[in-house]
Design a protein around this motif. Structure first.
Motif, mmCIF file in Angstrom:
data_model
loop_
_atom_site.group_PDB
_atom_site.id
_atom_site.type_symbol
_atom_site.label_atom_id
_atom_site.label_comp_id
_atom_site.label_asym_id
_atom_site.label_seq_id
_atom_site.Cartn_x
_atom_site.Cartn_y
_atom_site.Cartn_z
ATOM 1 N N THR A 25 0.871 -1.174 0.000
ATOM 2 C CA THR A 25 0.000 0.000 0.000
ATOM 3 C C THR A 25 0.906 1.222 0.000
ATOM 4 N N HIS A 59 -9.708 -3.341 3.780
ATOM 5 C CA HIS A 59 -9.371 -2.559 2.592
ATOM 6 C C HIS A 59 -10.367 -2.880 1.481
ATOM 7 N N ALA A 61 -12.027 -1.538 -2.604
ATOM 8 C CA ALA A 61 -11.528 -1.022 -3.882
ATOM 9 C C ALA A 61 -11.981 0.390 -4.202
ATOM 10 N N GLY A 62 -13.006 0.909 -3.525
ATOM 11 C CA GLY A 62 -13.484 2.250 -3.849
ATOM 12 C C GLY A 62 -14.460 2.773 -2.813
ATOM 13 N N TRP A 85 -9.865 9.412 -0.231
ATOM 14 C CA TRP A 85 -9.737 8.064 -0.806
ATOM 15 C C TRP A 85 -9.626 8.124 -2.307
ATOM 16 N N PRO A 86 -8.802 7.295 -2.924
ATOM 17 C CA PRO A 86 -7.830 6.408 -2.297
ATOM 18 C C PRO A 86 -6.752 7.197 -1.556
ATOM 19 N N VAL A 114 -9.622 2.790 1.605
ATOM 20 C CA VAL A 114 -9.300 2.505 0.212
ATOM 21 C C VAL A 114 -7.831 2.888 0.022
ATOM 22 N N LEU A 121 -4.939 -1.617 -5.344
ATOM 23 C CA LEU A 121 -6.248 -1.414 -5.966
ATOM 24 C C LEU A 121 -6.520 -2.459 -7.043
ATOM 25 N N LEU A 124 -7.456 -5.670 -5.214
ATOM 26 C CA LEU A 124 -8.810 -5.596 -4.664
ATOM 27 C C LEU A 124 -9.851 -5.743 -5.767
ATOM 28 N N SER A 125 -9.585 -5.139 -6.915
ATOM 29 C CA SER A 125 -10.505 -5.253 -8.049
ATOM 30 C C SER A 125 -10.546 -6.679 -8.580
#
Length: 325
Positions: A25, A59, A61-62, A85-86, A114, A121, A124-125
């Motif tokens: 991160t 955590h 994604a959005g 965010w992010p 996020v 990201l 997470l997606s």
């Protein structure tokens, strides 16, 4: 650094199978598990040696997904999420049904953020769910800011390490209790108190102890193997030299105003003049002094403005009383 798509897909598969993934991160590397899998979440506590009463951060994604994970989203929380965010801000809100109590330390609140790192990201997606991810280190130890730090800490105890390069911020996220009318900073971090005030139009309350348990509140935290001693900046050189004379292998975090001063010590790390650079390098500096065999580190606190507040918080915890061996 951008991770390969194949590595991101592999990491997502590991999460789906109940495994642990170390992920980058912008703050520090996290030790991630499927947030909805109690057994996987329990493995985080086991691998880290973390007390199960210490909650984890979920955590996502959005910001548009926040309502899937919490019971309700107050207007102030929406405002903070839209602005930061992010990024390195964690919001504490009432727990939604998707979040198991194993992830919250048994609390009815949950910490959510996020992350502002493209690899995190992307993971997470690809995974399509929430990931609980405390820092990828043994409980109470120095947080990792590179994939190599994670490997040195855990060896093969983590199923997959997703390398996204060095962390850009270097200290953990700011944690804000957004359950009430007044947002309250529970842990200073990458979003500064001044940033929050500029958005809210008033200074946020700052409580480093709270009825709500959050990460980073243990008296000894972020600690290297070497004992850390904090003194006033002008006393760092004298304190270090005295300890060296007494037989310690002394490491020094030398304040910017004294970087030209000669120091009789085992190892010296000059502190950057920029708070952002200091935050980015802090955990690496502590790890380097450990690597060089220091048994005592002498440091001073920066001015507690901007990121200096988070740096001072981490140094105080690093110097805190340690549990008996």
């Amino acid at each position: 650094m951008t991770a390969r798509t194949s590595d991101i897909e592999k990491a997502a598969d590991v999460l789906r199978a109940g495994g642990l993934v170390a992920l980058p991160t912008e703050t520090v590397y996290g030790l991630g598990a499927n947030a909805e899998d109690p057994a996987a979440v329990a493995r985080i506590f086991q691998v880290k040696g973390r007390p199960p009463s210490h909650p984890l951060i979920v955590h996502i994604a959005g910001a548009e997904l926040l309502g899937d994970w919490v019971e309700d989203v107050p207007e102030t929380a929406r405002l903070l999420a839209e602005r930061f965010w992010p990024g390195p801000l964690t919001l504490v809100l009432r727990r939604g049904r998707r979040v198991p109590l194993e992830a919250t330390g048994g609390l009815e609140t949950v910490a959510v953020r996020v992350p502002g790192h493209p690899v995190a990201l992307a993971l997470l997606s690809a995974f399509g769910g929430g990931v609980t991810a405390p820092s990828a280190n043994r409980f109470g130890h120095v947080s990792p800011t590179t994939a190599d730090h994670v490997r040195a800490e855990f060896g093969g105890a983590v199923d997959f390490v997703l390398d996204g390069g060095p962390c850009a911020v270097g200290v953990e996220s700011t944690i804000v209790d957004a359950t009430g009318q007044t947002p309250t900073v529970l842990r200073p971090g990458g979003v500064t108190r001044e940033d929050l005030e500029a958005l809210l139009g008033r200074p946020p309350a700052v409580h480093t102890t709270s009825r709500i348990r959050v990460p980073g509140q243990h008296p000894s935290h972020y600690a290297p193997r070497a004992r850390v001693v904090l003194v006033e900046p002008e006393k760092v050189v004298a304190e270090a030299e005295l300890a060296q004379e007494l037989g310690h292998r002394v490491g020094v975090l030398l304040p910017p105003a004294f970087t030209d001063a000669p120091v009789n010590a085992h190892a010296v790390v000059p502190v950057p003049g920029s708070a952002a650079a200091y935050a980015r390098g802090l955990y690496g500096f502590l790890r380097e002094l450990d690597r060089r065999g220091c048994d005592l580190i002498v440091a001073s606190l920066p001015t507690e403005e901007g990121l200096g507040l988070a740096i001072a918080n981490r140094l105080r915890r690093a110097a805190g009383p340690r549990p008996a061996a």
